[in-house]
Enzyme design. Structure first.
Site, mmCIF file in Angstrom:
data_model
loop_
_atom_site.group_PDB
_atom_site.id
_atom_site.type_symbol
_atom_site.label_atom_id
_atom_site.label_comp_id
_atom_site.label_asym_id
_atom_site.label_seq_id
_atom_site.Cartn_x
_atom_site.Cartn_y
_atom_site.Cartn_z
ATOM 1 N N LYS A 79 3.072 17.021 -33.598
ATOM 2 C CA LYS A 79 3.634 15.884 -34.323
ATOM 3 C C LYS A 79 3.167 16.009 -35.761
ATOM 4 O O LYS A 79 2.328 16.860 -36.063
ATOM 5 C CB LYS A 79 3.174 14.554 -33.702
ATOM 6 C CG LYS A 79 1.662 14.369 -33.744
ATOM 7 C CD LYS A 79 1.211 13.178 -32.919
ATOM 8 C CE LYS A 79 1.169 11.928 -33.725
ATOM 9 N NZ LYS A 79 0.380 10.847 -33.064
ATOM 10 N N GLU A 123 -10.234 6.671 -24.361
ATOM 11 C CA GLU A 123 -9.821 6.651 -25.766
ATOM 12 C C GLU A 123 -8.312 6.521 -25.859
ATOM 13 O O GLU A 123 -7.585 7.229 -25.178
ATOM 14 C CB GLU A 123 -10.281 7.953 -26.429
ATOM 15 C CG GLU A 123 -10.096 7.976 -27.903
ATOM 16 C CD GLU A 123 -10.664 6.724 -28.560
ATOM 17 O OE1 GLU A 123 -11.882 6.616 -28.640
ATOM 18 O OE2 GLU A 123 -9.877 5.842 -28.971
ATOM 19 N N ASP A 145 -22.418 19.811 -29.943
ATOM 20 C CA ASP A 145 -21.418 20.692 -29.340
ATOM 21 C C ASP A 145 -22.060 22.061 -29.136
ATOM 22 O O ASP A 145 -22.947 22.461 -29.893
ATOM 23 C CB ASP A 145 -20.197 20.805 -30.267
ATOM 24 C CG ASP A 145 -18.933 21.226 -29.524
ATOM 25 O OD1 ASP A 145 -18.004 20.412 -29.429
ATOM 26 O OD2 ASP A 145 -18.876 22.381 -29.033
ATOM 27 N N CYS A 163 -2.663 15.267 -24.197
ATOM 28 C CA CYS A 163 -2.846 14.261 -23.141
ATOM 29 C C CYS A 163 -1.675 14.069 -22.191
ATOM 30 O O CYS A 163 -1.867 14.039 -20.980
ATOM 31 C CB CYS A 163 -3.152 12.905 -23.773
ATOM 32 S SG CYS A 163 -4.811 12.801 -24.414
ATOM 33 N N GLY A 220 -19.636 16.940 -27.312
ATOM 34 C CA GLY A 220 -18.248 17.364 -27.560
ATOM 35 C C GLY A 220 -17.781 16.860 -28.914
ATOM 36 O O GLY A 220 -17.556 15.669 -29.097
ATOM 37 N N ASN A 228 -14.139 19.228 -22.769
ATOM 38 C CA ASN A 228 -12.823 19.644 -22.295
ATOM 39 C C ASN A 228 -12.630 19.345 -20.808
ATOM 40 O O ASN A 228 -13.558 19.516 -20.021
ATOM 41 C CB ASN A 228 -12.655 21.160 -22.473
ATOM 42 C CG ASN A 228 -13.195 21.643 -23.802
ATOM 43 O OD1 ASN A 228 -14.362 21.445 -24.114
ATOM 44 N ND2 ASN A 228 -12.351 22.257 -24.568
HETATM 45 C C1 UDX Z 1 -1.301 10.049 -27.040
HETATM 46 C C2 UDX Z 1 -1.380 8.517 -26.870
HETATM 47 O O1 UDX Z 1 -0.448 7.895 -27.775
HETATM 48 C C3 UDX Z 1 -2.802 8.033 -27.138
HETATM 49 O O2 UDX Z 1 -2.899 6.628 -26.896
HETATM 50 C C4 UDX Z 1 -3.766 8.789 -26.216
HETATM 51 O O3 UDX Z 1 -5.105 8.417 -26.492
HETATM 52 C C5 UDX Z 1 -3.602 10.292 -26.384
HETATM 53 O O4 UDX Z 1 -2.240 10.672 -26.187
HETATM 54 P P1 UDX Z 1 -1.145 11.722 -29.094
HETATM 55 O O5 UDX Z 1 -0.849 12.757 -28.069
HETATM 56 O O6 UDX Z 1 -2.196 12.011 -30.107
HETATM 57 O O7 UDX Z 1 -1.570 10.346 -28.393
HETATM 58 O O8 UDX Z 1 0.202 11.405 -29.924
HETATM 59 P P2 UDX Z 1 1.478 10.480 -29.697
HETATM 60 O O9 UDX Z 1 1.739 9.767 -30.966
HETATM 61 O O10 UDX Z 1 1.380 9.654 -28.482
HETATM 62 O O11 UDX Z 1 2.665 11.547 -29.527
HETATM 63 C C6 UDX Z 1 2.776 12.381 -28.382
HETATM 64 C C7 UDX Z 1 4.044 13.217 -28.448
HETATM 65 O O12 UDX Z 1 5.201 12.400 -28.254
HETATM 66 C C8 UDX Z 1 4.264 13.925 -29.785
HETATM 67 O O13 UDX Z 1 4.724 15.235 -29.548
HETATM 68 C C9 UDX Z 1 5.321 13.099 -30.463
HETATM 69 O O14 UDX Z 1 6.095 13.829 -31.390
HETATM 70 C C10 UDX Z 1 6.160 12.665 -29.263
HETATM 71 N N1 UDX Z 1 6.952 11.446 -29.495
HETATM 72 C C11 UDX Z 1 6.329 10.261 -29.771
HETATM 73 C C12 UDX Z 1 8.341 11.484 -29.377
HETATM 74 O O15 UDX Z 1 8.923 12.542 -29.111
HETATM 75 N N2 UDX Z 1 9.063 10.324 -29.552
HETATM 76 C C13 UDX Z 1 8.475 9.122 -29.837
HETATM 77 O O16 UDX Z 1 9.199 8.116 -29.965
HETATM 78 C C14 UDX Z 1 7.054 9.086 -29.951
HETATM 79 P P1 ADP Z 2 -10.751 16.474 -27.079
HETATM 80 O O1 ADP Z 2 -9.360 16.550 -27.642
HETATM 81 O O2 ADP Z 2 -10.799 15.783 -25.731
HETATM 82 O O3 ADP Z 2 -11.746 15.902 -28.026
HETATM 83 P P2 ADP Z 2 -11.648 19.202 -27.636
HETATM 84 O O4 ADP Z 2 -11.280 20.424 -26.870
HETATM 85 O O5 ADP Z 2 -11.134 19.036 -29.028
HETATM 86 O O6 ADP Z 2 -11.206 17.958 -26.722
HETATM 87 O O7 ADP Z 2 -13.228 19.039 -27.689
HETATM 88 C C1 ADP Z 2 -14.089 19.244 -26.634
HETATM 89 C C2 ADP Z 2 -15.389 19.867 -27.195
HETATM 90 O O8 ADP Z 2 -16.384 19.843 -26.164
HETATM 91 C C3 ADP Z 2 -15.269 21.317 -27.647
HETATM 92 O O9 ADP Z 2 -15.621 21.408 -29.022
HETATM 93 C C4 ADP Z 2 -16.277 22.085 -26.743
HETATM 94 O O10 ADP Z 2 -16.944 23.145 -27.420
HETATM 95 C C5 ADP Z 2 -17.232 20.989 -26.339
HETATM 96 N N1 ADP Z 2 -17.984 21.230 -25.084
HETATM 97 C C6 ADP Z 2 -17.506 21.635 -23.888
HETATM 98 N N2 ADP Z 2 -18.494 21.713 -22.969
HETATM 99 C C7 ADP Z 2 -19.641 21.338 -23.602
HETATM 100 C C8 ADP Z 2 -21.029 21.180 -23.207
HETATM 101 N N3 ADP Z 2 -21.420 21.423 -21.953
HETATM 102 N N4 ADP Z 2 -21.925 20.794 -24.146
HETATM 103 C C9 ADP Z 2 -21.535 20.533 -25.421
HETATM 104 N N5 ADP Z 2 -20.262 20.648 -25.851
HETATM 105 C C10 ADP Z 2 -19.322 21.032 -24.964
#
Ligand code: UDX
Ligand code: ADP
Length: 480
Positions: A335, A157, A33, A272, A8, A87
């Protein structure tokens, strides 16, 4: 030489493996991938994801001890440690639809590992998956083991997009969950040795498998809950004349609460938060805990409320209709400093405005037209499947234009919605924008980045989330 293979090459796998390769020159890291275009992009000068600092890290290690390949089976077979970072979409049909994680890709990756392995392996769960997934994967591997010994670890992560490289260089903690057997502990140590090359030992936490998995969901739920809490307050601030920035500053100075993640906004997005909370809700329901499930569900409901509240503000301020009006949308990513649009609040806001027949002109410095059209036409949860399995972009929406400049987007517009907090929006020449807009000219700031007073002096009618309302907005009929 320790060999690591990561299945991935996405937002998690790509940057994480690049940093491991940088920090551990004696480890060979191959990211594989099934998507050939994605791997080709990782091997080119235009990486498939935008992340500050990532280019430099990749440039330094690619070809040295960092490789990107579509030969999934070969590299999995050769690896000592296999990270699985595929994914994990939300299920759209069947049991748990709309909440539970769809583990199709995880399961097929696990079966493939079982098929091709000829030597003992540590398999590391790196995608966000619900509690007890590792157990399922362990079952698949051990039932197909052909005498090979597998140790399953969960290593969630915590990087945030936009600051991924910084977060990986200097993590608050690295969490490694594993079996409490001697073999399990040995596997934890092997992975801890990799991170130990740059992360201080006291920040590497070993837990059991289930605690590690649940911690990831819990951390994201807690973070999202803070945002929904402050967003709930923002509605009350608007109703009562308080200023949400002052309230969140005052609240955040309590050292028990702390200042981070208290910025009111149009809503949280990203791949997430919503997905993890839906998983948490589902797990609670399956374990007979409806009260706990409902508690966490509220975090998502307030987020949805915040997005529709924003749309209602726009429509009600503009004489209760945006039909045929041009609305400029500044920012589409979830963001700043990322081109990622997964679950971005901009999707729901744009759909809401389109539902009222607005014409949209969208500008985001990192998101292209194809992506925006896909996002506005794709079904819920379809975004989280590998790209080649996603529906083709259907005929694009005629009411949506995507431009490459904020001034172009706002020209002749009736209103401007700021949906991502890109730094460049703070420095725009708002006098110039005002001069080229229809009057009265409206700005709806979903990220509280503009100086509302200055814009009002220019002549704009300004709405800022959770701030005392413009006189114009106060006089408008109450909205639903
Ligand atoms: C999040 C977690 O922070 C991270 O630890 C986890 O691994 C994955 O999910 P991410 O989604 O990349 O990370 O971004 P993050 O900075 O957490 O922001 C998430 C959302 O919340 C964004 O849309 C951001 O704009 C919003 N946000 C963040 C707010 O609206 N207000 C804030 O005070 C902080
Ligand atoms: P994340 O944000 O969790 O990293 P993404 O959707 O950006 O998720 O990445 C997941 C990746 O995993 C994609 O690029 C997809 O093509 C790949 N993937 C899904 N299934 C398989 C598989 N069986 N073997 C190899 N790669 C895969």
């Amino acid at each position: 030489m320790v060999k690591i293979c990561c299945i991935g090459a996405g937002y998690v796998g790509g940057p994480t493996m690049a940093v491991i390769a940088l920090k551990c020159p004696s480890v060979e890291v191959v990211v594989v991938d099934i998507s050939a275009p994605r791997i080709a992009a990782w091997n080119s000068d235009h990486l498939p994801i935008y992340e500050p600092g990532l280019d430099d890290v990749v440039k330094e290690c690619r070809g040295r001890n960092l490789f990107f390949s579509t030969d999934v089976e070969k590299h999995v077979a050769e690896a000592d440690i296999v990270f699985v970072s595929v994914n994990t979409p939300t299920k759209t049909r069947g049991l748990g639809a709309g909440k539970a994680a769809d583990l199709t890709y995880w399961e097929s990756a696990a079966r493939m590992i079982a098929d091709v392995s000829k030597s003992d392996k540590i398999v590391v769960e790196k995608s966000t998956v619900p509690v007890k997934t590792a157990e399922a994967i362990e079952k698949i591997l051990t039932h197909n083991s052909k005498g090979i010994n597998y140790q399953i670890l969960s290593n969630p992560e915590f990087l945030a997009e936009g600051t991924a490289i910084k977060d990986l260089f200097n993590p608050d903690r690295v969490l490694i969950g594993g079996r409490e057997t001697p073999e399990g502990q040995k596997a934890i140590q092997a992975l801890a040795d990799v991170y130990g090359q740059w992360v201080p030992k006291e920040r590497i936490l070993a837990t059991n498998l289930w605690s590690a998995e649940l911690s990831k969901l819990a951390a994201n739920a807690f973070l999202a809950q803070r945002i929904s809490s402050v967003n709930a307050m923002s509605a009350l601030c608007e109703a009562t004349g308080a200023d949400v920035s002052q309230v969140s500053y005052a609240v955040g100075t309590d050292t028990r609460i702390g200042p981070k993640f208290l910025n009111a906004s149009v809503g949280f997005g990203g791949s997430c938060f919503q997905k993890d909370i839906l998983n948490l809700v589902y797990i609670c329901e399956c374990n007979g805990l409806p009260e706990v499930a409902n508690y966490w569900k509220q975090v998502i409901q307030i987020n949805d409320y915040q997005k529709s509240r924003f749309v209602n503000r726009v429509v009600s301020s503009m004489f209760n209709t945006v039909s045929g009006k041009k609305i400029a949308v500044l920012g589409f990513a979830f963001k700043k400093d990322t081109g990622d649009t997964r679950e971005t609040p901009a999707i729901d806001v744009c759909k809401g405005l389109l539902g009222d027949n607005a014409r949209l002109s969208i500008y985001d410095p990192q998101v292209n037209e194809d992506q925006i059209q896909r996002d506005l036409t794709m079904k819920k949860f379809d975004w989280d499947h590998p790209t080649h399995l996603q529906p083709m972009s259907p005929t694009s929406l005629k009411q949506v234009g995507v431009v490459w400049d904020a001034y172009e987007a706002t020209k002749d517009a009736h209103g401007v919605c700021i949906l991502t907090e890109w730094d460049e929006f703070k420095g725009l020449d708002f006098q110039k924008i005002y001069d080229h807009m229809q009057k009265p000219a409206f700005i709806f700031d979903g990220r509280n980045i503009v100086n509302a007073e200055k814009l009002r002096e220019i002549g704009f009618i300004v709405y800022s989330i959770g701030k005392p309302l413009d006189k114009w907005l106060k006089d408008m009929p109450a909205f639903a």
